[in-house]
Design a protein around this motif. Structure first.
Motif, PDB file in Angstrom:
ATOM      1  N   ILE A   1       4.409   0.774   1.706  1.00 46.58           N
ATOM      2  CA  ILE A   1       4.489  -0.012   2.647  1.00 46.58           C
ATOM      3  C   ILE A   1       4.285  -2.283   2.207  1.00 46.58           C
ATOM      4  O   ILE A   1       3.491  -1.879   0.912  1.00 46.58           O
ATOM      5  CB  ILE A   1       3.990  -0.452   4.017  1.00 46.58           C
ATOM      6  N   VAL A   2       5.592  -2.755   2.040  1.00 46.97           N
ATOM      7  CA  VAL A   2       5.322  -4.093   1.160  1.00 46.97           C
ATOM      8  C   VAL A   2       4.963  -5.446   2.124  1.00 46.97           C
ATOM      9  O   VAL A   2       5.864  -5.643   3.725  1.00 46.97           O
ATOM     10  CB  VAL A   2       6.023  -4.658   0.837  1.00 46.97           C
ATOM     11  N   ILE A   3       4.179  -6.226   2.168  1.00 45.74           N
ATOM     12  CA  ILE A   3       4.191  -7.791   2.862  1.00 45.74           C
ATOM     13  C   ILE A   3       4.750  -8.684   2.011  1.00 45.74           C
ATOM     14  O   ILE A   3       4.106  -9.035   0.743  1.00 45.74           O
ATOM     15  CB  ILE A   3       2.767  -7.963   3.870  1.00 45.74           C
ATOM     16  N   PHE A   4       5.205  -9.992   2.834  1.00 42.83           N
ATOM     17  CA  PHE A   4       5.643 -10.783   2.477  1.00 42.83           C
ATOM     18  C   PHE A   4       5.719 -11.716   2.529  1.00 42.83           C
ATOM     19  O   PHE A   4       5.864 -12.209   4.423  1.00 42.83           O
ATOM     20  CB  PHE A   4       7.380 -10.954   2.500  1.00 42.83           C
ATOM     21  N   LYS A   5       5.657 -13.690   2.167  1.00 45.29           N
ATOM     22  CA  LYS A   5       4.957 -14.427   2.956  1.00 45.29           C
ATOM     23  C   LYS A   5       5.549 -15.771   2.883  1.00 45.29           C
ATOM     24  O   LYS A   5       6.084 -15.860   1.473  1.00 45.29           O
ATOM     25  CB  LYS A   5       2.956 -14.919   2.985  1.00 45.29           C
ATOM     26  N   LYS A   6       5.702 -16.436   3.530  1.00 46.47           N
ATOM     27  CA  LYS A   6       6.623 -17.980   3.044  1.00 46.47           C
ATOM     28  C   LYS A   6       5.507 -18.529   2.393  1.00 46.47           C
ATOM     29  O   LYS A   6       4.367 -18.748   2.552  1.00 46.47           O
ATOM     30  CB  LYS A   6       6.604 -18.582   4.514  1.00 46.47           C
ATOM     31  N   ILE A   7       6.146 -19.406   1.575  1.00 45.97           N
ATOM     32  CA  ILE A   7       5.629 -20.164   0.379  1.00 45.97           C
ATOM     33  C   ILE A   7       5.300 -21.513  -0.189  1.00 45.97           C
ATOM     34  O   ILE A   7       6.481 -22.103   0.718  1.00 45.97           O
ATOM     35  CB  ILE A   7       4.570 -19.702  -1.164  1.00 45.97           C
TER      36      ILE A   7
ATOM     37  N   SER B   1       1.038  -1.055  -0.071  1.00 50.12           N
ATOM     38  CA  SER B   1      -0.354   0.021  -0.081  1.00 50.12           C
ATOM     39  C   SER B   1       0.760   1.102  -0.093  1.00 50.12           C
ATOM     40  O   SER B   1       1.967   1.086   0.072  1.00 50.12           O
ATOM     41  CB  SER B   1      -1.023  -0.371   1.134  1.00 50.12           C
ATOM     42  N   MET B   2       0.292   2.205  -0.608  1.00 49.32           N
ATOM     43  CA  MET B   2       0.852   3.257  -0.392  1.00 49.32           C
ATOM     44  C   MET B   2      -0.030   4.528  -0.039  1.00 49.32           C
ATOM     45  O   MET B   2      -1.524   4.431   0.131  1.00 49.32           O
ATOM     46  CB  MET B   2       1.294   3.915  -1.750  1.00 49.32           C
ATOM     47  N   THR B   3      -0.044   5.435   0.936  1.00 47.42           N
ATOM     48  CA  THR B   3      -0.767   7.139   1.716  1.00 47.42           C
ATOM     49  C   THR B   3       0.417   7.478   1.605  1.00 47.42           C
ATOM     50  O   THR B   3       1.412   7.630   0.913  1.00 47.42           O
ATOM     51  CB  THR B   3      -1.003   6.589   3.244  1.00 47.42           C
TER      52      THR B   3
ATOM     53  N   LYS C   1      -2.031   4.110   8.642  1.00 48.77           N
ATOM     54  CA  LYS C   1      -2.443   4.119   7.516  1.00 48.77           C
ATOM     55  C   LYS C   1      -2.593   2.747   6.405  1.00 48.77           C
ATOM     56  O   LYS C   1      -3.151   1.921   5.890  1.00 48.77           O
ATOM     57  CB  LYS C   1      -3.219   5.050   7.044  1.00 48.77           C
ATOM     58  N   ALA C   2      -0.819   3.468   5.979  1.00 48.63           N
ATOM     59  CA  ALA C   2      -0.056   2.838   4.815  1.00 48.63           C
ATOM     60  C   ALA C   2      -0.481   1.171   5.936  1.00 48.63           C
ATOM     61  O   ALA C   2      -0.371  -0.384   4.645  1.00 48.63           O
ATOM     62  CB  ALA C   2       1.239   3.285   4.591  1.00 48.63           C
ATOM     63  N   ILE C   3      -0.332   1.149   6.610  1.00 44.61           N
ATOM     64  CA  ILE C   3       0.867  -0.262   7.426  1.00 44.61           C
ATOM     65  C   ILE C   3      -0.459  -1.038   7.839  1.00 44.61           C
ATOM     66  O   ILE C   3      -1.075  -2.275   7.149  1.00 44.61           O
ATOM     67  CB  ILE C   3       0.960   0.212   8.296  1.00 44.61           C
ATOM     68  N   GLU C   4      -2.007  -0.428   7.784  1.00 41.95           N
ATOM     69  CA  GLU C   4      -3.454  -0.862   8.421  1.00 41.95           C
ATOM     70  C   GLU C   4      -3.940  -1.641   6.157  1.00 41.95           C
ATOM     71  O   GLU C   4      -4.679  -2.976   6.906  1.00 41.95           O
ATOM     72  CB  GLU C   4      -4.145   0.249   8.534  1.00 41.95           C
ATOM     73  N   LEU C   5      -4.157  -0.461   5.381  1.00 43.79           N
ATOM     74  CA  LEU C   5      -4.362  -1.129   4.167  1.00 43.79           C
ATOM     75  C   LEU C   5      -3.613  -2.298   3.417  1.00 43.79           C
ATOM     76  O   LEU C   5      -3.894  -2.918   3.099  1.00 43.79           O
ATOM     77  CB  LEU C   5      -4.064   0.747   3.080  1.00 43.79           C
ATOM     78  N   ALA C   6      -2.186  -2.143   4.342  1.00 50.25           N
ATOM     79  CA  ALA C   6      -1.128  -3.186   3.397  1.00 50.25           C
ATOM     80  C   ALA C   6      -1.421  -5.139   4.383  1.00 50.25           C
ATOM     81  O   ALA C   6      -2.032  -6.038   3.358  1.00 50.25           O
ATOM     82  CB  ALA C   6       0.186  -3.293   3.990  1.00 50.25           C
ATOM     83  N   LEU C   7      -1.830  -4.524   5.807  1.00 47.71           N
ATOM     84  CA  LEU C   7      -2.440  -5.968   6.195  1.00 47.71           C
ATOM     85  C   LEU C   7      -3.947  -6.376   6.009  1.00 47.71           C
ATOM     86  O   LEU C   7      -4.473  -7.258   5.131  1.00 47.71           O
ATOM     87  CB  LEU C   7      -2.683  -5.391   8.048  1.00 47.71           C
TER      88      LEU C   7
END
Length: 415
Positions: free
Chosen positions: A409-415, A263-265, A283-289
């Protein structure tokens, strides 16, 4: 249309801690500092006389003579990191339509070295207008993305993002969205910066933004510390090959992680200062989540923007606590700029690489030089200091914020 899942299949880096991803990672988890007295020019007249410079980079060893002649240092760093990332991904670009592979690259300052050299030459030659014919192409910010596309014959979406220190996270987010909505199959994305120049150091000194601990550069970057006095300049590049999950699986690619939210704000507050209460960042953290469809407590590791400035570090903490409260149970936090310095537009890319490596290796790099957490920072925040720690990292988040009020903000996850 069903949204595509987007994964990372290649990594490349040139940083003050090493000229490959593995060297960078090794030194980061071993708490090394990249800071030392500036060697690129004589800094003796400057208030800040040190920085986190790339070491041992000889472009002639890595790039064609024509590439060097036509490119600024920020583009050379970009080409170097992109080459490592492509080699790491083992992607056969000839097996895919060139229009399906794009480049979205970021830089905050672009060809600052070229600009300085050419203007100095103009003045020294009694104002005779004898400029290099490559002056403008080397200077402009989009040339790194352009030259990456030329080097690898990539004919898909190609442009440059500029959002100051949020730049390369903005680039990663854009590339992620294009793949997610079926506009491309593969991107090389990230950012590069070569800002250790007289004008850049002098300009940031005039703003009183940088540390002036010339007697002890390796301990100057002190995020969250009660004695922090400004950031330390860094340089380099980080590159990620990202692609459609189905495409990656079909070609048998190694998959590092998945991008699950971004997300970006904007703060809409001040040219250079972050919002004092961290409203835009929160807000950016909230939107990314929300996009990732996860609860805050599912994030295991947060690589903060924390540059070691008195105002910026505190506003980020306020943003984090708006989402997590003062005592989150699972969240582990570190500020790796304490080791790399602040790479401006390339910061998000190299810190995203650290997030991805943390997921793959089960190691969280530390915040060095932080000896006494500032009183205004909640004591129950789990800020990892001094040494790396081991532990499962399923989800990692990367914060970046830039002059102009940009939050990415960017969020990464194990796959």
């Amino acid at each position: 249309m069903k949204e595509k899942r987007v994964v990372i299949t290649g990594l490349g880096a040139i940083t003050p801690l090493g000229n490959s991803v593995e060297e960078f990672w090794y030194n980061a988890i071993n708490a090394k500092s990249g800071a030392a007295r500036i060697l690129k020019f004589d800094p003796s007249l400057f208030k800040t006389q040190f920085a986190c410079e790339v070491k041992g980079f000889d472009p002639q060893k890595y790039l064609e003579r024509n590439e060097i002649r036509k490119s600024d240092l920020f583009t050379q760093y970009a080409l170097y990191a992109a080459t490592e990332a492509f080699e790491d991904s083992k992607i056969d670009v000839n097996s895919i339509s060139p229009f399906d592979i794009g480049v979205i690259w970021g830089t905050g300052q672009g060809g600052m070295n070229t600009f300085e050299e050419e203007v100095k030459g103009y003045i020294e030659n009694s104002n005779t207008p004898r400029f290099n014919p490559f002056f403008v192409p080397k200077l402009i910010s989009n040339m790194a993305s352009g030259m990456i596309s030329m080097k690898f014959k990539l004919m898909g979406i190609n442009y440059t993002t500029v959002s100051a220190c949020a730049t390369s996270n903005s680039a990663i987010m854009d590339a992620y969205n294009y793949i997610k909505f079926g506009k491309a199959k593969v991107f090389i994305t990230g950012g590069s910066e070569a800002p250790i120049t007289e004008a850049s150091i002098g300009g940031f000194n005039a703003m009183r933004a940088m540390s002036t601990r010339n007697d002890n550069p390796s301990e100057a970057s002190k995020p969250f510390d009660s004695e922090r006095d400004g950031f330390v300049m860094g340089e380099g590049a980080g590159a990620l090959v990202i692609e459609d999950l189905d495409h990656a699986k079909k070609r048998g690619a190694k998959i590092y992680a998945e991008i699950i939210g971004a997300s970006m704000t904007a703060d809409a507050y001040h040219m250079t200062a972050t919002h004092p209460e961290g409203l835009g960042a929160a807000k950016a953290i909230e939107l990314a989540l929300d996009e990732a469809q996860i609860n805050p407590e599912e994030v295991d590791y947060l690589n903060t923007h924390a540059t070691s400035t008195p105002v910026g570090d505190l506003s980020e903490i306020k943003a984090i606590t708006k989402i997590y409260g003062n005592a989150p149970k699972n969240l582990k936090i570190s500020a790796t700029k304490s080791m790399t310095g602040h790479l401006l537009g390339a910061a998000g890319a190299i810190e995203s690489i650290l997030c991805i490596k943390a997921i793959n290796e089960g190691i969280i790099p530390p915040t060095i030089n932080t000896n006494t957490i500032a009183n205004e920072i909640p004591k129950k925040l789990n800020i990892i200091t001094k040494e790396a720690i081991t532990g499962t990292v399923n989800i990692a988040m990367n914060n970046t914020f830039g002059f102009g009020g940009h939050n990415a903000i960017v969020i990464f996850k194990k796959i």
